[in-house]
Design a protein around this motif. Structure first.
Motif, PDB file in Angstrom:
ATOM      1  N   UNK A  16      45.541  32.802  36.378  1.00 29.26           N
ATOM      2  CA  UNK A  16      45.223  34.206  36.284  1.00 29.26           C
ATOM      3  C   UNK A  16      45.519  34.713  37.708  1.00 29.26           C
ATOM      4  N   UNK A  17      45.466  36.001  37.829  1.00 27.62           N
ATOM      5  CA  UNK A  17      45.731  36.679  39.019  1.00 27.62           C
ATOM      6  C   UNK A  17      44.676  36.638  40.008  1.00 27.62           C
TER       7      UNK A  17
ATOM      8  N   UNK B  47      32.394  19.991  41.516  1.00 28.18           N
ATOM      9  CA  UNK B  47      34.073  19.881  41.866  1.00 28.18           C
ATOM     10  C   UNK B  47      33.725  18.813  43.290  1.00 28.18           C
ATOM     11  N   UNK B  48      34.317  17.775  43.156  1.00 31.71           N
ATOM     12  CA  UNK B  48      34.502  16.756  44.245  1.00 31.71           C
ATOM     13  C   UNK B  48      35.745  16.987  44.874  1.00 31.71           C
TER      14      UNK B  48
ATOM     15  N   UNK C 230      33.595  28.920  44.844  1.00 36.07           N
ATOM     16  CA  UNK C 230      33.335  27.902  43.754  1.00 36.07           C
ATOM     17  C   UNK C 230      31.446  28.308  43.369  1.00 36.07           C
ATOM     18  N   UNK C 231      30.743  28.321  44.378  1.00 34.90           N
ATOM     19  CA  UNK C 231      29.386  28.585  43.999  1.00 34.90           C
ATOM     20  C   UNK C 231      28.989  30.178  43.459  1.00 34.90           C
TER      21      UNK C 231
ATOM     22  N   UNK D 206      39.352  27.462  40.163  1.00 36.14           N
ATOM     23  CA  UNK D 206      37.874  27.886  39.833  1.00 36.14           C
ATOM     24  C   UNK D 206      38.041  28.247  38.163  1.00 36.14           C
ATOM     25  N   UNK D 207      39.013  29.035  37.782  1.00 34.57           N
ATOM     26  CA  UNK D 207      39.224  29.171  36.443  1.00 34.57           C
ATOM     27  C   UNK D 207      39.381  28.274  35.650  1.00 34.57           C
ATOM     28  N   UNK D 208      40.223  27.238  36.212  1.00 28.13           N
ATOM     29  CA  UNK D 208      40.548  26.000  35.394  1.00 28.13           C
ATOM     30  C   UNK D 208      39.332  25.123  35.172  1.00 28.13           C
TER      31      UNK D 208
END
Length: 316
Positions: free
Chosen positions: A23-24, A70-71, A92-93, A311-313
């Motif tokens: 994604x863009x 996510x780590x 992320x959050x 994040x999208x993944x």
């Protein structure tokens, strides 16, 4: 923020075979990265190894429980408080993902000097196997404390940068509890950087010194590091481990990576064709961000591209 290159980045993103479409970079306010107030827990001790602490920082979303986590694993001559690492949590959050950033016990920094290599003796004793053991400790800690923090223990994404990317891939190939794996500028061979070093001399003298261009330090590495790679060459072979990765996997690599050539990701991708491979135009090893970084620093467009696609993944 300069978003003029968004279209160029989107055109350059590589398509893949596992259903995820890159994604863009979304036209978000920079406030997204810094101003969101989220619960933060700093320097939590997960375990102790040879009197050195394995610690993590935890960032959790302001929302209902059962969110993915996510780590993040840092790389060689890195630490959890390097550059943009402590400031990326908002990406992320804000999307409902918890972030746990890891400080390996023998990376050379400590809680009193979180951004300085003051413990070179610890650094000299570090090995890849040690960091993989510590990764397991973190994953088990994440699962153990899932209910306390509110994340879903069945939705763990392991992310690693540089050497940490290689470690994330090797670890994920052996632990089905990992839901997804993401490698940023990963190495494809733990020993490649040391191929021109005389191993007999290293063994005889007991250690070598590697330069740190940023700090101008000569950082010691004991022969135990190489002995670990030799003794465990099968289990520590990244390219042989990757075909065993069954969970969704993504590689992001800078086109102009000056430290780890994008060819490393190409080699990894060739061993796992269900992976997503994104080559980021004009991006360096740290995606055009540097150290030190601060709350007033701007996220380079290349770094935004990496973070948003990661994040999208995770959410896909």
């Amino acid at each position: 923020m300069n978003f003029a290159r968004v279209a160029e980045l989107v055109d350059a993103l590589v398509s893949n075979t596992c259903g995820f479409t890159p994604v863009p970079v979304r036209l978000r306010s920079r406030a997204l990265f810094f101003s969101q107030i989220v619960p933060i827990s700093k320097n939590i001790t997960v375990d102790i190894f040879a009197e050195k602490s394995l610690t993590v920082d935890v960032f959790t979303p302001n929302q209902k429980v059962n969110f993915p986590v996510a780590v993040f694993l840092h790389g060689f001559k890195g630490f959890k408080d390097w550059g943009f690492f402590p400031f990326m949590h908002g990406v992320f959050t804000s999307e409902g993902i918890a972030l746990v950033t890891v400080n390996f016990s023998h990376n050379g920094v400590n809680e009193h000097h979180p951004t300085d290599f003051v413990d070179l003796d610890a650094f000299s004793q570090n090995t890849i196997s040690q960091e993989l053991v510590e990764t397991k400790s973190v994953i088990e800690w994440v699962i153990q404390f899932a209910s306390e923090y509110g994340w879903d223990p069945g939705a763990i994404t392991l992310i690693g940068h540089s050497r940490g990317g290689g470690e994330a891939l090797v670890y994920a190939s052996n632990d089905a509890r990992i839901n997804k794996v993401v490698a940023w500028a990963p190495i494809s061979d733990f020993g490649l950087a040391f191929k021109d070093i005389g191993k007999e001399k290293w063994k005889t003298e007991g250690q070598i010194f590697v330069p740190n261009a940023r700090t101008q330090q000569k950082m010691p590495m004991k022969y135990a590091f190489w002995d670990d790679l030799e003794t465990n060459h099968q289990s520590l072979n990244i390219l042989e481990a990757v075909p065993y990765i069954e969970m969704p996997m993504m590689l992001l690599h800078g086109e102009k990576d000056e430290s780890v050539s994008v060819e490393h990701s190409n080699k990894i991708y060739a061993q796992c064709l269900h992976a997503v491979l994104i080559t980021v135009p004009e991006a360096t090893h740290t995606f055009n961000a540097g150290h030190p970084f601060s709350e007033s620093s701007k996220f380079p467009i290349q770094l935004q591209d990496v973070l948003v696609n990661t994040v999208e993944f995770i959410l896909d």
